[in-house]
Structures are given as C-alpha cells and as structure tokens.
Design an enzyme around this catalytic site. Structure first.
Site, PDB file in Angstrom:
ATOM      1  N   CYS A   2       0.840  -1.189   0.000  1.00 19.89           N
ATOM      2  CA  CYS A   2       0.000   0.000   0.000  1.00 19.89           C
ATOM      3  C   CYS A   2       0.880   1.245   0.000  1.00 19.89           C
ATOM      4  O   CYS A   2       2.092   1.167  -0.193  1.00 19.89           O
ATOM      5  CB  CYS A   2      -0.914   0.005   1.229  1.00 19.89           C
ATOM      6  SG  CYS A   2      -1.962  -1.453   1.381  1.00 19.89           S
ATOM      7  N   LEU A  48      -3.850  -1.434  -1.570  1.00 23.37           N
ATOM      8  CA  LEU A  48      -3.771  -2.457  -2.606  1.00 23.37           C
ATOM      9  C   LEU A  48      -4.113  -3.762  -1.906  1.00 23.37           C
ATOM     10  O   LEU A  48      -3.311  -4.295  -1.145  1.00 23.37           O
ATOM     11  CB  LEU A  48      -2.365  -2.514  -3.212  1.00 23.37           C
ATOM     12  CG  LEU A  48      -2.123  -3.599  -4.269  1.00 23.37           C
ATOM     13  CD1 LEU A  48      -2.983  -3.370  -5.496  1.00 23.37           C
ATOM     14  CD2 LEU A  48      -0.658  -3.653  -4.669  1.00 23.37           C
ATOM     15  N   SER A  49      -5.308  -4.265  -2.124  1.00 20.99           N
ATOM     16  CA  SER A  49      -5.795  -5.412  -1.359  1.00 20.99           C
ATOM     17  C   SER A  49      -5.273  -6.720  -1.938  1.00 20.99           C
ATOM     18  O   SER A  49      -5.513  -7.023  -3.110  1.00 20.99           O
ATOM     19  CB  SER A  49      -7.325  -5.416  -1.317  1.00 20.99           C
ATOM     20  OG  SER A  49      -7.872  -5.280  -2.614  1.00 20.99           O
ATOM     21  N   ILE A  51      -4.206  -9.561   0.790  1.00 18.50           N
ATOM     22  CA  ILE A  51      -4.639 -10.502   1.824  1.00 18.50           C
ATOM     23  C   ILE A  51      -5.866  -9.920   2.516  1.00 18.50           C
ATOM     24  O   ILE A  51      -5.826  -8.781   2.993  1.00 18.50           O
ATOM     25  CB  ILE A  51      -3.513 -10.760   2.843  1.00 18.50           C
ATOM     26  CG1 ILE A  51      -2.327 -11.463   2.167  1.00 18.50           C
ATOM     27  CG2 ILE A  51      -4.016 -11.589   4.015  1.00 18.50           C
ATOM     28  CD1 ILE A  51      -1.136 -11.690   3.077  1.00 18.50           C
ATOM     29  N   ASN A  73       2.225  -0.862   5.143  1.00 19.73           N
ATOM     30  CA  ASN A  73       2.582  -1.132   3.751  1.00 19.73           C
ATOM     31  C   ASN A  73       3.473  -2.358   3.739  1.00 19.73           C
ATOM     32  O   ASN A  73       4.526  -2.375   4.378  1.00 19.73           O
ATOM     33  CB  ASN A  73       3.330   0.065   3.143  1.00 19.73           C
ATOM     34  CG  ASN A  73       3.908  -0.249   1.771  1.00 19.73           C
ATOM     35  OD1 ASN A  73       3.354  -1.034   1.023  1.00 19.73           O
ATOM     36  ND2 ASN A  73       5.033   0.364   1.452  1.00 19.73           N
ATOM     37  N   GLY A  74       3.065  -3.419   3.023  1.00 21.25           N
ATOM     38  CA  GLY A  74       3.877  -4.616   2.928  1.00 21.25           C
ATOM     39  C   GLY A  74       3.083  -5.873   3.211  1.00 21.25           C
ATOM     40  O   GLY A  74       1.867  -5.904   3.036  1.00 21.25           O
ATOM     41  N   GLU A  75       3.789  -6.895   3.665  1.00 21.76           N
ATOM     42  CA  GLU A  75       3.164  -8.169   3.999  1.00 21.76           C
ATOM     43  C   GLU A  75       3.861  -8.768   5.219  1.00 21.76           C
ATOM     44  O   GLU A  75       5.095  -8.741   5.307  1.00 21.76           O
ATOM     45  CB  GLU A  75       3.266  -9.187   2.842  1.00 21.76           C
ATOM     46  CG  GLU A  75       2.717  -8.700   1.504  1.00 21.76           C
ATOM     47  CD  GLU A  75       1.214  -8.563   1.472  1.00 21.76           C
ATOM     48  OE1 GLU A  75       0.538  -8.999   2.433  1.00 21.76           O
ATOM     49  OE2 GLU A  75       0.704  -7.997   0.485  1.00 21.76           O
ATOM     50  N   ASP A  98      -3.183  -9.695   7.737  1.00 19.49           N
ATOM     51  CA  ASP A  98      -1.869  -9.607   8.377  1.00 19.49           C
ATOM     52  C   ASP A  98      -1.709  -8.297   9.138  1.00 19.49           C
ATOM     53  O   ASP A  98      -0.995  -8.233  10.140  1.00 19.49           O
ATOM     54  CB  ASP A  98      -0.737  -9.816   7.363  1.00 19.49           C
ATOM     55  CG  ASP A  98      -0.792  -8.861   6.185  1.00 19.49           C
ATOM     56  OD1 ASP A  98      -1.882  -8.343   5.864  1.00 19.49           O
ATOM     57  OD2 ASP A  98       0.258  -8.646   5.544  1.00 19.49           O
ATOM     58  N   GLY A 375      13.473 -12.408  -8.169  1.00 19.83           N
ATOM     59  CA  GLY A 375      14.749 -12.926  -7.693  1.00 19.83           C
ATOM     60  C   GLY A 375      15.685 -11.849  -7.179  1.00 19.83           C
ATOM     61  O   GLY A 375      16.860 -12.122  -6.900  1.00 19.83           O
TER      62      GLY A 375
END
Length: 638
Positions: A2, A48-49, A51, A73-75, A98, A375
C-alpha cells in the site's frame, strides 16, 4: 502492499488530502484517513488489497479496543503463526488480515515485536494512551519510508515526492547526497537530494512524542545483518551448511511468501535467481499464473556485454512448464521515457532497468496480476556480483596482485579495440581493484566513478563544502565489518546500501506505479542468516559466482541456465547516449534546471566521453537525472 503517510504535530489536517493524492497510484483499491486534531495526529492509507480483500481489512485499522491506529505497507508472511500467542493473551482482532496482528503484538511486546515479524514492511502505529507514534521499516529496506522534520512537527510517507508537497519542508540541496549519487549512481543511507527529507534506514524504527520545543524523535536500530563470529582472530563458519539445507529453506520461504488472496505472477529473466524462485513456486504448489521477461531487438546489446535473457527464459519456462510472456523493448521508446523515470523513482537513479520493471508491472496488472515474485537480492546474499569475484581474486593473487594488475591494465586497451569493449572495461576495472589495499578496494568496488571525478560535476561552492569529507552508510558498514573476510565485508556493504537504496527502491517504485506488489523471497532474514555462516570459499568455490546456491537449485534448472555467464538487467546506455540520445543529453545539460552542476566541467566531461578518453556515459546519465529530478519533482512542488 500500500501507500502510507502521516503527520504529527501542528500541521493543517486538510493536508491529508495532499498526502493521499500524491500516493493514489500505490493503492487503487481503497483509501482511508484517521485524524485526531487534539493530539495533532493524521494517518492516511492507500490500499492495494492482497490478503483479506474485504472492508474489514481497510486502514487505518483500530486495535486493542481503539487504543491504537495502524497504517501498514507490505506483507507479514507469518501472521497466522502469531495467532497462538495473541489469542492466549486474550486479544481480539481481524485474524484474516496480516495488518490485524500489528496492534496487539505491539501492545504485548513493544518494539520487541519487530523480531517476531517475517516479512517486508513499513508501518506506523499511533498509541492514543501514551500519545506516541511508532514507525518501523523491515530488516532489508524492502519497503520504503521517508520522513521530514519541520517547524510543524514530523511528517512521513512511502514516497519522497509526497513530502515535497508539504509546506515548510527544507528543499535545499544536500551536496553530500549528490556527490555520493554521482559516484555510485544511487545515494546510500538516510540522505536524499534535499536536506529536509531523510530515509528511515533498513532495520530501523523511531518513536515520536511531544516534548519541550515540539515533536521529539528517538531513533533505534532493531536489526543488523549477521556476520560470522571472530574466534582467535579468525571468522568462524558453520561447518555443516549444505546445498540440500539451503534448498529446503528456500522452499519454506517461497511457500510462506506465496500467501495471497489474488493470483501470483513472477519475473523470469532466465538467470539463476528468478528461475530458482519460479522453480520453488512450482515445487511448493504455487505455479505462477504468468511469468514475464524483457527482450531486445537491439544489436548494441552485445557491445555492452549483455546476453539474450529471453532465450534462457524460454528454456526455463519450457522446463518448468509455466507460461511466459515475452516483452520486446525498442531502444527508441526507452530514451524518451528516461526524464519521467526521475519522478517515478523519487530519487535520482542512473539506471534504465526500472523502466523494464515498470513495463512488466503494467502488463501484469492488465493480466489481473497484483503480486509478482522476484529474484531480486540473490546476488547480494549468494555472492553474484563481479566485485565479489574480484575480492577472491585479490586473495588468490596475494603478493602477485600488483603484477597481475599491471598485465590487465596493459591488455585492457587492446581488448577494447578488438571489438571487445565490455571485456576491456572489465579488465581495466579489475586491474584498478587489484592494485588497491583492502580498505580502498572495498570503497572502490561500489563506485562507478572516483570521488574527484564526481565532485567536478557539482557547483564549485559545494565542492569546497565537501573537501572535509563525510561518512555515508557504506563507510559505516565497512568499519563495522572490520576483521571479516573481504567477500563477507562486501556482502555486508551490499545490505547497507546497494540493495535497499538501488535495487529494492526502484523495484518498489516501478511496481507500485501500476499497483503491483513485488515480493523478494531471496532476502528473507532466514536465508540471510543461513548464508552468513557459509565460508566464502564455498560461496565462491573455484571462483564460481553463487556456487552454493547453484548447487542447491541444480536439480531443478537446465544446466545452460545454471552456468550461463553473469548478465546484468540493463540496457546499452553507452550506445544510446552517445548515439541517438546525444542531442537529448546535450539539451538536458544545457537547460535552466542544470544549475546544480558545474556547466564547464560537465561540458568537458561530455566531450571527453565522446572522444573516448573516458568511459563517462553513466556519469552523463547520472547528471541528466539530477536535472530531470529537479524539473519533474522539485520545481513542481506546491
């Protein structure tokens, strides 16, 4: 993934709209604001959905009976494993999101919560009871976070350009940041091109509270990358690390990071890192819906030392039975987009590669993909850069290093004239590195230019200011790693600067320009810690870059991909800027926005590059980015 932003102090609450508008692209699925005028706190969020797609996961998110407000912002990939401890303590929260674990975890552990998180993040938590603001950034700087301190208090945001919109921010230039940038092509550590805006560094957090004279800020480092213990004057390496263990850990990390309520895609360059990630996705039951690779119809690529990624990517896609979308880039389309890249990236970065990340992200979004596995970071963890190889060569050469340096220096011009320009440049660079002592070698290994060459392009008065020197994040990392093997010292310096301030910065900004989250499993903390205990003689066994990692993924990838020569994710900058882009460079460096540069010295550098006396194309590109940054960001603030 987000966009977050906030204000703490005596700011006008109506500035929340300015913050949201500046970061709307980061969260096309929703937005929210929470403010408390009495305490001077304003929190904004662009969503930004990925999860929990429901409204229950909207932010700012209240927690622990309304004591806290969270923007994130993140996961957090391990959020489900945290439920046990939180439930046992009687906390109630949204267990499908989360974000939901952050407030109760902070309530339970304070700043100690950070060591429990596996993920990528930048978040802020407002504590209404203590009237404190807690802000944190992940271990590697995967997610960006900028802050500014003004007469009104503390402001922060996911993007630098957002803070430039606020009144009272000091936008005077920072000569040290600009000199670092012209030397490295990116700015390490907390510095940005302007004095009033700083980066919260990787593995750092801050606590802000009101005090005498306004908002007071306390900074703390919560994570430092591991280095081997020194025993009897020598680094101690774990004797039992195996490629099989590494592969098992890689699969565990990739499996965890594939958590999402939306389809997943992946980058597929045909190199070892991205190919290994996709192979691990397949092995753990998360076959990507789409993979993407950039290709060029440009003969000048070979002259710049690049190989055909698309050919290798097709081999991997066929081998793993995954769909591949080739994306062919025409150089004439790239050149015209370079000025706009300065605004997209927030910070000047003299590298066209972000445009290709943006192209892939735009196509992924059109294909319904919000998450791309990457990567990125493999070179920085598994020893994949030529500077790592140079460090081993210095060790092998020992007392013969000066003699070898002389031979390389002698042969470099002949290699260049024999239509082997890239090889000649590399021979010349290696010759220079071999001739240096260890401390000078470490500093020079990251530089595209020498400090004096970079300084000459800046205004004379700034050169006087810089004459006394300064310390940047790379210098600090170099000092901190004293006594370690030179390869490990380079890796430690990668994590302090090049990875967060170059690769991760442009990956985030280019992806989020189109509302796409880019995940980077290869720089998970567990992989970083595992590799820190591996001897450089195994990391670079027989002078083979990423030898241990390649042994780990060997059963899954074609040998032609596994052992292909090192290829950069870039473009033929030298041919472009001295060919069809020459007029653009000249016009840019003559424009009114070029007044941070020394006009005469810049002109001389350009002429010397055209005559072939110096390899100055990237320096000219760096200078152009300063001009474009001023024009597109600094001169359009409100």
């Amino acid at each position: 993934m987000c966009g977050i932003a906030g204000l703490f102090g005596s700011f006008n609450p109506e500035l929340a709209g300015v913050l949201q508008a500046a970061q709307a692209h980061r969260g096309p699925d929703g937005h929210g604001v929470w403010a408390n005028p009495a305490t001077g706190i304003v929190l904004t969020h662009q969503r930004l959905s990925i999860i929990d797609l429901t409204a229950a996961a909207s932010q700012p998110m209240p927690g622990v009976d309304g004591r806290y407000q969270v923007i994130f912002n993140g996961e957090i990939y391990n959020y489900k494993t945290l439920h046990g401890d939180l439930n046992a303590r009687g906390y109630t929260y949204n267990q499908n999101s989360d974000t939901g674990v952050l407030a109760p975890l902070y309530d339970m552990l304070g700043t100690g919560m950070l060591s429990r998180l596996e993920g990528m993040f930048a978040f802020a938590i407002w504590d209404a009871e203590k009237q404190e603001l807690f802000i944190a950034r992940d271990h590697a700087g995967i997610k960006p976070l900028y802050y500014a301190r003004t007469a009104q208090g503390l402001a922060f945001a996911s993007e630098l350009k957002t803070l430039l919109k606020l009144p009272g921010v000091d936008t005077s230039p920072d000569p040290a940041a600009l000199a670092d940038y012209l030397t490295l092509l990116w700015s390490p550590g907390e510095r940005t091109p302007v004095n009033g805006i700083k980066k919260l560094r990787p593995g750092h957090c801050l606590l802000a509270r009101r005090g005498e004279g306004g908002v007071q800020v306390q900074m703390k480092r919560w994570f430092t990358p591991a280095l081997p213990n020194i025993e009897n004057g020598e680094p101690f390496y774990h004797p039992d690390r195996t490629p099989e263990q590494l592969l098992h850990l890689l699969d565990a990390v990739v499996n965890e990071q594939c958590i999402a309520d939306v389809p997943l895609g992946a980058f597929m360059s045909g190199g070892v890192d991205s190919s290994a990630v996709v192979a691990s996705m397949v092995a753990t039951g998360h076959r990507p819906a789409h993979t993407y690779c950039i290709g060029f119809n440009d003969s000048s690529m070979k002259a710049e030392g690049f190989s055909d990624d698309l050919m290798y990517a097709r081999k991997v896609a066929e081998h793993l039975k995954v769909p591949l979308t080739p994306m062919i880039v025409e150089s004439n389309n790239v050149l015209g987009r370079l000025p706009g890249l300065a605004a997209l990236l927030d910070e000047p970065t003299a590298d066209p590669a972000p445009l290709f990340v943006e192209d892939i992200s735009k196509q992924a979004r059109a294909d319904g993909i919000k998450v791309l596995m990457s990567g990125t970071g493999g070179d920085d963890i598994f020893t994949g850069y030529r500077r790592h190889l140079s460090a081993r060569l210095r060790q092998y050469a020992g007392k013969n290093a000066p003699m070898i340096s002389g031979l390389l220096k002698f042969s470099a011009p002949y290699l260049s004239k024999a239509k082997m320009g890239a090889l000649g440049r590399r021979a010349d660079q290696l010759a220079g590195l071999l001739a240096l002592d260890e401390e000078k070698f470490l500093r020079q290994a990251f530089r595209t230019n020498s400090h004096p060459a970079a300084w000459q392009l800046l205004q004379p008065e700034w050169r006087k200011q810089l004459a006394g020197g300064w310390i940047n994040a790379l210098d600090e990392a170099q000092a901190h790693s004293a006594g370690q093997d030179p390869v490990n010292r380079l890796l430690f310096m990668e994590l302090a600067g090049f990875l967060p301030d170059h690769n991760l910065n442009y990956a985030d900004k280019a992806g989020m320009a189109h509302g796409v989250e880019i995940r980077v499993p290869l720089i998970d903390k567990r992989l970083m810690n595992f590799m820190s205990d591996v001897s450089p003689s195994i990391k670079l066994h027989n002078l083979s870059l990423k030898w241990m990692f390649k042994q780990a993924v060997k059963p899954r990838l074609p040998s032609s991909v596994l052992w292909r020569k090192k290829a950069g994710f870039g473009a033929p900058v030298r041919n472009w800027l001295l060919g069809e882009g020459r007029a653009m460079v000249m016009d840019t460096l003559r424009s009114k926005d070029a007044d941070w540069l020394d006009a005469e010295n810049t002109r001389r550098w350009f002429q010397a590059t055209v005559r072939g006396e110096v390899d100055g194309a990237y320096t000219l590109l760096a200078a152009c980015f300063i001009v474009w940054w001023r024009k597109n960001l600094l001169n359009t603030t409100v």
